[in-house]
Design a protein around this motif. Sequence first.
Motif, PDB file in Angstrom:
ATOM      1  N   ALA A 195       7.363   1.503   0.823  1.00  0.00           N
ATOM      2  CA  ALA A 195       7.615   0.446   1.803  1.00  0.00           C
ATOM      3  C   ALA A 195       8.461  -0.706   1.244  1.00  0.00           C
ATOM      4  CB  ALA A 195       6.302  -0.093   2.356  1.00  0.00           C
ATOM      5  N   ALA A 196       8.083  -1.198   0.040  1.00  0.00           N
ATOM      6  CA  ALA A 196       8.821  -2.323  -0.545  1.00  0.00           C
ATOM      7  C   ALA A 196      10.252  -1.913  -0.855  1.00  0.00           C
ATOM      8  CB  ALA A 196       8.122  -2.812  -1.801  1.00  0.00           C
ATOM      9  N   GLU A 197      10.395  -0.673  -1.309  1.00  0.00           N
ATOM     10  CA  GLU A 197      11.730  -0.172  -1.634  1.00  0.00           C
ATOM     11  C   GLU A 197      12.595  -0.090  -0.374  1.00  0.00           C
ATOM     12  OE1 GLU A 197      12.633   0.061  -4.677  1.00  0.00           O
ATOM     13  OE2 GLU A 197      14.651   0.619  -3.994  1.00  0.00           O
ATOM     14  N   GLN A 198      11.964   0.418   0.690  1.00  0.00           N
ATOM     15  CA  GLN A 198      12.649   0.539   1.982  1.00  0.00           C
ATOM     16  C   GLN A 198      13.093  -0.854   2.477  1.00  0.00           C
ATOM     17  OE1 GLN A 198       9.970   2.347   4.799  1.00  0.00           O
ATOM     18  NE2 GLN A 198      11.406   2.152   6.498  1.00  0.00           N
ATOM     19  N   LEU A 199      12.211  -1.816   2.307  1.00  0.00           N
ATOM     20  CA  LEU A 199      12.525  -3.185   2.738  1.00  0.00           C
ATOM     21  C   LEU A 199      13.647  -3.771   1.871  1.00  0.00           C
ATOM     22  CD1 LEU A 199      11.301  -5.014   4.969  1.00  0.00           C
ATOM     23  CD2 LEU A 199      10.202  -6.288   3.147  1.00  0.00           C
ATOM     24  N   PHE A 247       0.822  -1.205   0.000  1.00  0.00           N
ATOM     25  CA  PHE A 247       0.000   0.000   0.000  1.00  0.00           C
ATOM     26  C   PHE A 247       0.862   1.263   0.000  1.00  0.00           C
ATOM     27  CE2 PHE A 247      -2.443   3.285   2.276  1.00  0.00           C
ATOM     28  CZ  PHE A 247      -3.514   3.369   1.408  1.00  0.00           C
ATOM     29  N   ARG A 248       1.818   1.318   0.906  1.00  0.00           N
ATOM     30  CA  ARG A 248       2.672   2.516   0.976  1.00  0.00           C
ATOM     31  C   ARG A 248       3.753   2.401  -0.103  1.00  0.00           C
ATOM     32  NH1 ARG A 248       7.270   4.231   4.007  1.00  0.00           N
ATOM     33  NH2 ARG A 248       7.329   2.300   5.203  1.00  0.00           N
ATOM     34  N   GLY A 271      21.889  -8.700   3.151  1.00  0.00           N
ATOM     35  CA  GLY A 271      22.228  -9.758   2.208  1.00  0.00           C
ATOM     36  C   GLY A 271      21.162 -10.847   2.142  1.00  0.00           C
ATOM     37  N   VAL A 272      19.884 -10.448   2.229  1.00  0.00           N
ATOM     38  CA  VAL A 272      18.816 -11.461   2.180  1.00  0.00           C
ATOM     39  C   VAL A 272      17.880 -11.182   1.001  1.00  0.00           C
ATOM     40  CG1 VAL A 272      18.892 -11.725   4.684  1.00  0.00           C
ATOM     41  CG2 VAL A 272      17.170 -10.242   3.683  1.00  0.00           C
ATOM     42  N   ASP A 273      17.167 -12.218   0.572  1.00  0.00           N
ATOM     43  CA  ASP A 273      16.236 -12.070  -0.548  1.00  0.00           C
ATOM     44  C   ASP A 273      14.960 -11.384  -0.089  1.00  0.00           C
ATOM     45  OD1 ASP A 273      18.094 -13.455  -1.918  1.00  0.00           O
ATOM     46  OD2 ASP A 273      16.945 -15.305  -2.107  1.00  0.00           O
ATOM     47  N   VAL A 274      14.443 -10.529  -0.966  1.00  0.00           N
ATOM     48  CA  VAL A 274      13.183  -9.847  -0.662  1.00  0.00           C
ATOM     49  C   VAL A 274      12.177 -10.207  -1.748  1.00  0.00           C
ATOM     50  CG1 VAL A 274      12.056  -7.624  -0.293  1.00  0.00           C
ATOM     51  CG2 VAL A 274      14.436  -7.935   0.397  1.00  0.00           C
ATOM     52  N   ILE A 275      11.045 -10.763  -1.338  1.00  0.00           N
ATOM     53  CA  ILE A 275      10.005 -11.104  -2.315  1.00  0.00           C
ATOM     54  C   ILE A 275       9.030  -9.938  -2.348  1.00  0.00           C
ATOM     55  CG2 ILE A 275       8.206 -12.782  -2.930  1.00  0.00           C
ATOM     56  CD1 ILE A 275      11.127 -13.913  -2.785  1.00  0.00           C
ATOM     57  N   ARG A 276       8.919  -9.332  -3.502  1.00  0.00           N
ATOM     58  CA  ARG A 276       8.040  -8.167  -3.599  1.00  0.00           C
ATOM     59  C   ARG A 276       7.215  -8.193  -4.886  1.00  0.00           C
ATOM     60  NH1 ARG A 276      12.237  -3.257  -4.964  1.00  0.00           N
ATOM     61  NH2 ARG A 276      10.295  -2.150  -5.279  1.00  0.00           N
ATOM     62  N   HIS A 277       6.076  -7.545  -4.825  1.00  0.00           N
ATOM     63  CA  HIS A 277       5.225  -7.410  -6.004  1.00  0.00           C
ATOM     64  C   HIS A 277       5.089  -5.930  -6.330  1.00  0.00           C
ATOM     65  CE1 HIS A 277       2.936 -11.508  -5.807  1.00  0.00           C
ATOM     66  NE2 HIS A 277       4.220 -11.650  -5.635  1.00  0.00           N
ATOM     67  N   ALA A 278       4.334  -5.661  -7.394  1.00  0.00           N
ATOM     68  CA  ALA A 278       4.138  -4.266  -7.781  1.00  0.00           C
ATOM     69  C   ALA A 278       3.313  -3.541  -6.723  1.00  0.00           C
ATOM     70  CB  ALA A 278       3.413  -4.215  -9.117  1.00  0.00           C
ATOM     71  N   GLU A 279       3.496  -2.219  -6.696  1.00  0.00           N
ATOM     72  CA  GLU A 279       2.736  -1.404  -5.747  1.00  0.00           C
ATOM     73  C   GLU A 279       1.229  -1.607  -5.960  1.00  0.00           C
ATOM     74  OE1 GLU A 279       3.693   2.755  -6.052  1.00  0.00           O
ATOM     75  OE2 GLU A 279       1.864   3.209  -4.919  1.00  0.00           O
ATOM     76  N   GLY A 280       0.493  -1.719  -4.903  1.00  0.00           N
ATOM     77  CA  GLY A 280      -0.956  -1.874  -5.006  1.00  0.00           C
ATOM     78  C   GLY A 280      -1.395  -3.314  -5.196  1.00  0.00           C
ATOM     79  N   LEU A 335      10.197 -13.389   7.255  1.00  0.00           N
ATOM     80  CA  LEU A 335       9.632 -12.215   7.927  1.00  0.00           C
ATOM     81  C   LEU A 335       8.712 -11.514   6.941  1.00  0.00           C
ATOM     82  CD1 LEU A 335      12.817 -10.805   9.644  1.00  0.00           C
ATOM     83  CD2 LEU A 335      10.607 -10.960  10.782  1.00  0.00           C
ATOM     84  N   LEU A 336       7.448 -11.428   7.277  1.00  0.00           N
ATOM     85  CA  LEU A 336       6.497 -10.815   6.351  1.00  0.00           C
ATOM     86  C   LEU A 336       6.022  -9.462   6.870  1.00  0.00           C
ATOM     87  CD1 LEU A 336       4.787 -11.306   3.733  1.00  0.00           C
ATOM     88  CD2 LEU A 336       2.960 -12.041   5.261  1.00  0.00           C
ATOM     89  N   ASP A 337       6.297  -8.425   6.074  1.00  0.00           N
ATOM     90  CA  ASP A 337       5.847  -7.072   6.416  1.00  0.00           C
ATOM     91  C   ASP A 337       4.372  -6.951   6.015  1.00  0.00           C
ATOM     92  OD1 ASP A 337       5.959  -4.453   7.227  1.00  0.00           O
ATOM     93  OD2 ASP A 337       7.059  -3.707   5.477  1.00  0.00           O
ATOM     94  N   THR A 338       3.619  -6.138   6.707  1.00  0.00           N
ATOM     95  CA  THR A 338       2.234  -5.859   6.298  1.00  0.00           C
ATOM     96  C   THR A 338       2.012  -4.360   6.339  1.00  0.00           C
ATOM     97  OG1 THR A 338       1.400  -6.023   8.560  1.00  0.00           O
ATOM     98  CG2 THR A 338       1.344  -8.039   7.252  1.00  0.00           C
ATOM     99  N   ALA A 339       1.013  -3.911   5.610  1.00  0.00           N
ATOM    100  CA  ALA A 339       0.758  -2.463   5.568  1.00  0.00           C
ATOM    101  C   ALA A 339       0.223  -1.994   6.918  1.00  0.00           C
ATOM    102  CB  ALA A 339      -0.262  -2.171   4.479  1.00  0.00           C
TER     103      ALA A 339
END
Length: 416
Positions: A258-262, A254-255, A270-279, A302-306
Amino acid sequence: MDYFAQLINWLQPLTDLLGRLGIAEQQRQSYALGILFLLVTLLVLLLIVLLLRRPARPKAERPQDETISESTDEAPAAEEAVAEEAADGAVEEPSRPAAAGEPVAAETEEPEPVSLLQRMRQGLAKTQAGLVGRIDSLLSGRARVDDDLLEELEEVLITADLGMQTTRQLVDAVEERLGRSEAADPQLVRQVLKQEMISRLAAVDSPLDLEQARPMVIMVVGVNGVGKTTTIGKLARLWTSRGKKVVLGAGDTFRAAAAEQLAIWGERAGVDVIRHAEGADPGAVAFDAARAAVARKADILLLDTAGRLHTKANLMEELKKIRRILEREIPGAPHETLLVLDATTGQNALIQARLFKEAVEVNGLVLTKLDGTARGGIIVAIANDLGLPVRFVGIGEGADDLRPFDPEMFVRALFE
Ligand SMILES: Nc1nc2c(ncn2[C@@H]2O[C@H](COP(=O)(O)OP(=O)(O)OP(=O)(O)O)[C@@H](O)[C@H]2O)c(=O)[nH]1
């Protein structure tokens, strides 16, 4: 002048050689000097090139050996399955790899300049002044424990955000243990309060058990801006430095930032980040992150949430849906639902904790921004009122400023 004559002397063999090559006698010396100058210049250039091409320091080893491209390999399967759960099929973006050659390990090797207790004291300085400082001024010059003193103590504790219930219990404990006798030393009040706070925090204390599952799935929840993303980044760093393989899921779609910050925190650790498009649907991120964590044999996901208001029913429903998706992919997941609270919000943090606990099964708490507030007493109120363990505390914005919570050290940092 002498030096020049000597130089000409040294150049004699070269001058002779030029003579043999048919160079006129008047020009031989200047030619020889010119050649000497050229040779020196070439030598200097060669040295500069050699220095610049010196092999770089060996790169720090990445904590994980799999490449991010695996994440895209899984994307079709993930998207397919998510389409069942999420109407708005999300687009997988490859997660960002750590920048090539970035000295990831170097940052974790900084020496600890001050002791843990000392650092905790610095972080809690404002609460120390606002709570213990006020208790100390209340007790100074008093001759006995009487009604007035107990009443004033109650006021100090309430205004220092210990909450009605905990304040009442602490004052009762003081009264019970010291009585209102002429003989009771007011300074003992301090001792009783300290012991009571430790025992109340210790009663609900339980460090996070990372070995209970593999991957251990931790869902991080809380209202906007409390420090969820930052906390995840710090935890990723902490656990990778202890040899754990961590995968991050950027479930805050949502923010915008946020994904960019993560991703930046992920790069640093040095860890993998699984991310999708904004929204995108956060459920789809949860799904892909769970799949990736299993495929990559991660120890921890570790799963971030909005950020969401605890009062918004639809957003709390969304959290329940994410829980269901995780549970379907990894039995027992999420093994931990970590609620992040901003200590600077005082009583509001207590209200949030109560409502989040009712809506989703919160197992543990993180109290952030303790360094910026005199309201750190809220920790005792929340742990005591809700019976929830505080797992970590944030005492600064730095990467190492998230500390596993230790009740005794916390109270000692306040009182000693
Ligand atoms: N001083 C201090 N600042 C902190 C601490 N933890 C987080 N912050 C700051 O709090 C701000 C918000 O942190 P975020 O991690 O973006 O918060 P969030 O909960 O992910 O925010 P949303 O995505 O909007 O819900 C950032 O500027 C952090 O640096 C802490 O322990 N101390």
